[in-house]
Scaffold this motif. Structure first.
Motif, PDB file in Angstrom:
ATOM      1  N   THR A 105       0.845  -1.198   0.000  1.00  0.00           N
ATOM      2  CA  THR A 105       0.000   0.000   0.000  1.00  0.00           C
ATOM      3  C   THR A 105       0.875   1.240   0.000  1.00  0.00           C
ATOM      4  O   THR A 105       2.041   1.197   0.369  1.00  0.00           O
ATOM      5  N   THR A 106       0.292   2.349  -0.431  1.00  0.00           N
ATOM      6  CA  THR A 106       1.083   3.576  -0.542  1.00  0.00           C
ATOM      7  C   THR A 106       0.224   4.787  -0.319  1.00  0.00           C
ATOM      8  O   THR A 106      -0.877   4.881  -0.859  1.00  0.00           O
ATOM      9  N   PHE A 107       0.707   5.688   0.509  1.00  0.00           N
ATOM     10  CA  PHE A 107       0.008   6.947   0.726  1.00  0.00           C
ATOM     11  C   PHE A 107       0.534   8.010  -0.236  1.00  0.00           C
ATOM     12  O   PHE A 107      -0.215   8.865  -0.699  1.00  0.00           O
ATOM     13  N   SER A 108       1.830   7.936  -0.543  1.00  0.00           N
ATOM     14  CA  SER A 108       2.438   8.987  -1.369  1.00  0.00           C
ATOM     15  C   SER A 108       1.904   8.958  -2.795  1.00  0.00           C
ATOM     16  O   SER A 108       1.611  10.020  -3.375  1.00  0.00           O
ATOM     17  N   THR A 109       1.743   7.755  -3.375  1.00  0.00           N
ATOM     18  CA  THR A 109       1.219   7.670  -4.742  1.00  0.00           C
ATOM     19  C   THR A 109      -0.230   8.171  -4.780  1.00  0.00           C
ATOM     20  O   THR A 109      -0.635   8.859  -5.719  1.00  0.00           O
ATOM     21  N   TYR A 110      -0.973   7.831  -3.731  1.00  0.00           N
ATOM     22  CA  TYR A 110      -2.354   8.328  -3.595  1.00  0.00           C
ATOM     23  C   TYR A 110      -2.359   9.859  -3.608  1.00  0.00           C
ATOM     24  O   TYR A 110      -3.090  10.485  -4.378  1.00  0.00           O
ATOM     25  N   ALA A 111      -1.524  10.472  -2.768  1.00  0.00           N
ATOM     26  CA  ALA A 111      -1.508  11.931  -2.658  1.00  0.00           C
ATOM     27  C   ALA A 111      -1.079  12.576  -3.977  1.00  0.00           C
ATOM     28  O   ALA A 111      -1.690  13.550  -4.442  1.00  0.00           O
ATOM     29  N   VAL A 112      -0.034  12.018  -4.599  1.00  0.00           N
ATOM     30  CA  VAL A 112       0.472  12.622  -5.830  1.00  0.00           C
ATOM     31  C   VAL A 112      -0.531  12.440  -6.979  1.00  0.00           C
ATOM     32  O   VAL A 112      -0.688  13.328  -7.821  1.00  0.00           O
ATOM     33  N   VAL A 114      -3.753  12.465  -6.702  1.00  0.00           N
ATOM     34  CA  VAL A 114      -4.794  13.501  -6.520  1.00  0.00           C
ATOM     35  C   VAL A 114      -4.286  14.835  -7.071  1.00  0.00           C
ATOM     36  O   VAL A 114      -4.994  15.527  -7.807  1.00  0.00           O
ATOM     37  N   VAL A 115      -3.038  15.173  -6.742  1.00  0.00           N
ATOM     38  CA  VAL A 115      -2.451  16.436  -7.213  1.00  0.00           C
ATOM     39  C   VAL A 115      -2.330  16.426  -8.745  1.00  0.00           C
ATOM     40  O   VAL A 115      -2.597  17.430  -9.411  1.00  0.00           O
TER      41      VAL A 115
END
Lengths: 173, 125
Positions: A105-112, A114-115
């Motif tokens: 799982t990844t939070f950074s790919t999720y955030a990027v 969205v951006v």
């Protein structure tokens, strides 16, 4: 300074220093297990992204399902190895939980992502993706943990193993 | 080669999360999961910067696979974040649970946007 509390159950599944066994766990084998698991988890995530690439301006389905599936699996894993006084081999949580599922799982790919969608002028889709991932992740971990607790209690009632302690809530299904 | 870079990055990112989490908790006793919050915010900032640099032609795709897909991907986590939130809610700590979701998402997105903007300015300028 976080002090170990006897009998405490982890809130943070990666490592929780309130849990005496985790505060004292030997670092070399744990780090090796986490690294091996992290490599496998990251590679599995990369493989899914290659199979299911997200085009420009499109909903990132691969990352969405990666995160939802990883959240369901951590719910199953932590009930089996960390709740109600149940224990497993001390490297199971570091390898599967911190390593494989944390690396998958990844939070950074999720955030990027969205951006990136915002940058591409897809504001509605960005907002939908941001909210849908949070909702799916929380629903997945909650449902998986409840179902697993229910299944474990069913086995206990059937006399498969002695009661491990800790009152549960709900019957899971 | 690409797979090797992702494997290597994952083998670095996940232990980095474990060590950061321990270091943050050792300094700060709290029911709020500051360790995971920290890695997710920092990883989002770095991946935002890396993606901005990649799009502006200031980084190679191999660096992206090693540092982005591998290190940042494994440093940050959704599974840990979701389980912590569940545990907080189940213990009746609804405020920290809700704050964890709101703060992680808002700070993570803000960090990714900031990294992205700064990298594009630096590479383009």
């Amino acid at each position: 300074m976080t002090r170990p509390v006897p009998g405490a159950e982890a809130i943070d599944p990666d490592v929780d220093l309130h849990v005496p066994a985790q505060a004292a766990e030997p670092q070399a084998p744990v780090l090796a297990a986490v690294a091996a698991g992290g490599a496998l988890g990251a590679a599995a995530r990369y493989g899914l992204a290659l199979l299911w690439p997200a085009g420009a301006g499109a909903f990132p389905w691969a990352t969405f399902w990666t995160n939802a599936a990883g959240c369901a699996l951590i719910g199953v894993l932590m009930v089996l190895v960390g709740e109600g006084g149940r224990t497993a081999h001390p490297l199971v949580r570091p390898f599967l939980g911190v390593g494989v599922l944390g690396g998958f799982t990844t939070f950074s790919t999720y955030a990027v992502d969205v951006v990136r969608l915002l940058d591409e002028g897809r504001g509605g889709l960005a907002l939908g993706y941001a909210g849908a991932t949070v909702a799916a992740a929380l629903a997945a971990v909650t449902a998986a943990a409840r179902l697993t607790r229910g299944a474990v209690r069913g086995r206990v009632r059937a006399g498969v193993r002695p009661r491990a302690g800790g009152p549960g809530r709900g019957r899971g299904r | 080669m690409n797979w090797l870079l992702v494997l290597l990055g994952g083998a670095v990112g996940a232990p980095l999360r474990y060590l950061t989490d321990r270091a943050v908790q050792a300094r700060h006793d709290s029911v709020f999961p500051w360790g995971t919050f920290t890695v997710n915010a920092v990883g989002s900032l770095v991946l935002g910067a890396l993606t901005g640099a990649l799009l502006a032609g200031g980084a190679s795709s191999r660096v992206g696979l090693l540092l982005g897909t591998g290190v940042c991907g494994a440093l940050t986590t959704y599974s840990t974040f979701s389980y912590e939130t569940l545990r907080l809610a189940e213990r009746g700590r609804w405020l920290p649970a809700a704050a964890n979701v709101a703060a992680s998402v808002l700070v993570g997105l803000g960090a990714a946007a900031l990294g992205w903007r700064v990298a594009r300015l630096l590479v383009a300028g």
